[in-house]
Design a protein around this motif. Sequence first.
Motif, mmCIF file in Angstrom:
data_model
loop_
_atom_site.group_PDB
_atom_site.id
_atom_site.type_symbol
_atom_site.label_atom_id
_atom_site.label_comp_id
_atom_site.label_asym_id
_atom_site.label_seq_id
_atom_site.Cartn_x
_atom_site.Cartn_y
_atom_site.Cartn_z
ATOM 1 N N LEU A 118 0.840 -1.195 0.000
ATOM 2 C CA LEU A 118 0.000 0.000 0.000
ATOM 3 C C LEU A 118 0.878 1.249 0.000
ATOM 4 C CD1 LEU A 118 -2.897 1.227 0.303
ATOM 5 C CD2 LEU A 118 -2.489 1.174 2.786
ATOM 6 N N PHE A 119 0.627 2.148 -0.934
ATOM 7 C CA PHE A 119 1.400 3.391 -1.076
ATOM 8 C C PHE A 119 2.910 3.110 -1.127
ATOM 9 C CE2 PHE A 119 -2.495 4.945 1.159
ATOM 10 C CZ PHE A 119 -2.989 5.737 0.130
ATOM 11 N N ARG A 120 3.274 2.018 -1.770
ATOM 12 C CA ARG A 120 4.668 1.562 -1.779
ATOM 13 C C ARG A 120 5.655 2.654 -2.216
ATOM 14 N NH1 ARG A 120 7.492 -3.327 -0.628
ATOM 15 N NH2 ARG A 120 9.589 -2.957 -1.381
ATOM 16 N N ASP A 121 5.314 3.387 -3.272
ATOM 17 C CA ASP A 121 6.258 4.373 -3.798
ATOM 18 C C ASP A 121 6.321 5.646 -2.961
ATOM 19 O OD1 ASP A 121 6.920 2.630 -5.813
ATOM 20 O OD2 ASP A 121 5.501 3.474 -7.249
ATOM 21 N N TRP A 122 5.420 5.775 -2.011
ATOM 22 C CA TRP A 122 5.471 6.901 -1.071
ATOM 23 C C TRP A 122 6.108 6.460 0.251
ATOM 24 C CZ3 TRP A 122 -0.078 9.392 -1.652
ATOM 25 C CH2 TRP A 122 -0.163 9.996 -2.918
ATOM 26 N N ILE A 172 13.359 3.764 3.884
ATOM 27 C CA ILE A 172 12.036 4.178 4.361
ATOM 28 C C ILE A 172 11.921 5.694 4.335
ATOM 29 C CG2 ILE A 172 10.543 4.278 6.400
ATOM 30 C CD1 ILE A 172 11.534 1.490 7.123
ATOM 31 N N ASN A 173 10.802 6.186 3.815
ATOM 32 C CA ASN A 173 10.500 7.614 3.821
ATOM 33 C C ASN A 173 9.841 7.941 5.156
ATOM 34 O OD1 ASN A 173 9.620 10.219 3.466
ATOM 35 N ND2 ASN A 173 8.313 9.793 1.702
ATOM 36 N N GLU A 174 10.618 8.398 6.105
ATOM 37 C CA GLU A 174 10.107 8.630 7.457
ATOM 38 C C GLU A 174 9.117 9.783 7.531
ATOM 39 O OE1 GLU A 174 13.361 8.862 10.189
ATOM 40 O OE2 GLU A 174 14.092 6.868 9.676
ATOM 41 N N GLU A 175 9.054 10.606 6.485
ATOM 42 C CA GLU A 175 8.114 11.725 6.484
ATOM 43 C C GLU A 175 6.728 11.318 5.992
ATOM 44 O OE1 GLU A 175 9.782 14.968 4.310
ATOM 45 O OE2 GLU A 175 11.564 15.093 5.590
ATOM 46 N N PHE A 176 6.609 10.110 5.432
ATOM 47 C CA PHE A 176 5.312 9.673 4.925
ATOM 48 C C PHE A 176 4.413 9.236 6.079
ATOM 49 C CE2 PHE A 176 2.583 6.311 2.943
ATOM 50 C CZ PHE A 176 1.778 7.190 2.246
ATOM 51 N N ALA A 177 3.134 9.578 5.978
ATOM 52 C CA ALA A 177 2.176 9.380 7.079
ATOM 53 C C ALA A 177 2.131 7.946 7.607
ATOM 54 C CB ALA A 177 0.785 9.815 6.623
ATOM 55 N N LEU A 178 2.148 6.949 6.720
ATOM 56 C CA LEU A 178 2.048 5.569 7.186
ATOM 57 C C LEU A 178 3.310 5.104 7.910
ATOM 58 C CD1 LEU A 178 -0.445 5.654 5.289
ATOM 59 C CD2 LEU A 178 0.051 3.274 4.730
ATOM 60 N N ASN A 179 4.396 5.854 7.767
ATOM 61 C CA ASN A 179 5.632 5.539 8.483
ATOM 62 C C ASN A 179 5.802 6.383 9.738
ATOM 63 O OD1 ASN A 179 6.359 3.685 6.483
ATOM 64 N ND2 ASN A 179 7.411 5.241 5.277
ATOM 65 N N ASP A 180 4.861 7.276 9.989
ATOM 66 C CA ASP A 180 4.929 8.176 11.143
ATOM 67 C C ASP A 180 4.270 7.494 12.339
ATOM 68 O OD1 ASP A 180 4.636 10.160 13.076
ATOM 69 O OD2 ASP A 180 4.134 11.721 11.617
ATOM 70 N N PRO A 181 5.029 7.126 13.368
ATOM 71 C CA PRO A 181 4.461 6.390 14.506
ATOM 72 C C PRO A 181 3.434 7.173 15.319
ATOM 73 C CG PRO A 181 6.719 7.053 14.980
ATOM 74 C CD PRO A 181 6.471 7.383 13.539
ATOM 75 N N SER A 182 3.356 8.483 15.110
ATOM 76 C CA SER A 182 2.355 9.258 15.853
ATOM 77 C C SER A 182 0.944 9.025 15.309
ATOM 78 C CB SER A 182 2.700 10.749 15.838
ATOM 79 O OG SER A 182 2.748 11.260 14.525
ATOM 80 N N TYR A 183 0.854 8.513 14.072
ATOM 81 C CA TYR A 183 -0.456 8.207 13.484
ATOM 82 C C TYR A 183 -0.737 6.719 13.556
ATOM 83 C CZ TYR A 183 -0.374 12.885 11.365
ATOM 84 O OH TYR A 183 -0.323 14.231 11.159
ATOM 85 N N SER A 184 -1.979 6.385 13.872
ATOM 86 C CA SER A 184 -2.390 4.977 13.903
ATOM 87 C C SER A 184 -3.907 4.922 13.784
ATOM 88 C CB SER A 184 -1.945 4.313 15.209
ATOM 89 O OG SER A 184 -2.611 4.923 16.309
ATOM 90 N N GLY A 185 -4.418 3.725 13.642
ATOM 91 C CA GLY A 185 -5.867 3.548 13.611
ATOM 92 C C GLY A 185 -6.354 2.926 12.325
ATOM 93 N N SER A 186 -7.650 2.627 12.297
ATOM 94 C CA SER A 186 -8.248 1.951 11.146
ATOM 95 C C SER A 186 -9.043 2.900 10.252
ATOM 96 C CB SER A 186 -9.135 0.800 11.630
ATOM 97 O OG SER A 186 -10.068 1.269 12.575
ATOM 98 N N ILE A 187 -8.806 4.208 10.424
ATOM 99 C CA ILE A 187 -9.436 5.226 9.581
ATOM 100 C C ILE A 187 -8.339 5.999 8.863
ATOM 101 C CG2 ILE A 187 -10.883 7.308 9.538
ATOM 102 C CD1 ILE A 187 -12.233 6.275 12.111
ATOM 103 N N LEU A 188 -8.499 6.161 7.552
ATOM 104 C CA LEU A 188 -7.595 6.994 6.758
ATOM 105 C C LEU A 188 -8.352 8.257 6.380
ATOM 106 C CD1 LEU A 188 -4.898 7.376 5.200
ATOM 107 C CD2 LEU A 188 -6.016 6.291 3.242
ATOM 108 N N VAL A 189 -7.825 9.412 6.774
ATOM 109 C CA VAL A 189 -8.416 10.696 6.411
ATOM 110 C C VAL A 189 -7.548 11.291 5.315
ATOM 111 C CG1 VAL A 189 -9.081 12.988 7.219
ATOM 112 C CG2 VAL A 189 -9.367 11.020 8.732
ATOM 113 N N ALA A 190 -8.124 11.440 4.126
ATOM 114 C CA ALA A 190 -7.344 11.821 2.954
ATOM 115 C C ALA A 190 -7.923 13.052 2.263
ATOM 116 C CB ALA A 190 -7.302 10.654 1.973
#
Length: 196
Positions: free
Chosen positions: A42-46, A54-72
């Motif tokens: 999922l979102f592999r190229d980001w 690893i792109n540490e600035e990308f949201a899915l790699n940011d440990p401060s974000y979690s959960g089963s809802i994606l707000v886009a």
Amino acid sequence: MKKFTTLQSSAVLLVNENIDTDQIIPARFLKATDREGFGMNLFRDWKFHKNGEINEEFALNDPSYSGSILVAGNNFGCGSSREHAAWALSDYGFKVIVSSFFADIFKGNALNNGLLPVQVSEVFLKTLFQKIKDNPKTEIEIHLINQNISIKGTALSENFEIDPYKKTCLVNGYDDIDFLVASINKIEAFETKHQY
């Protein structure tokens, strides 16, 4: 499919607009026909830089974000009609995607795979963005029966639209065949009444 009535969760924030299905799941990963395993790409190229780091600035790699809802951002799921995009989002663990607009084909694919697309106004989406930026642990509540989304601990909420048939399927955990099987008595009664 699993039944869906309510969900309370923190969210992953992805403010990008015009996120297309090739960004959600790149075409090179579409070789499999089984729905399992797409979440890892999922979102592999980001998620990764071109050198593989690893792109540490990308949201899915940011440990401060979690959960089963994606707000886009606005216009989520545009591009090709690949159902794999919905598979990848579900396999990753998302149950709800919130945006101010969804591409029609993506919306249908999502609903067919038990993934709820919640379309909100641009004003409410901007409010969500700000609340989650201020506190990544902010929880969002989704009530499918009432067709309502709210921000826990606030008075902020908004209703959303959903096709009544798809709502019935999600609430009961039906796919199209399950719905027909559950309606067999009504179908047989109709056929008996209308025999010639």
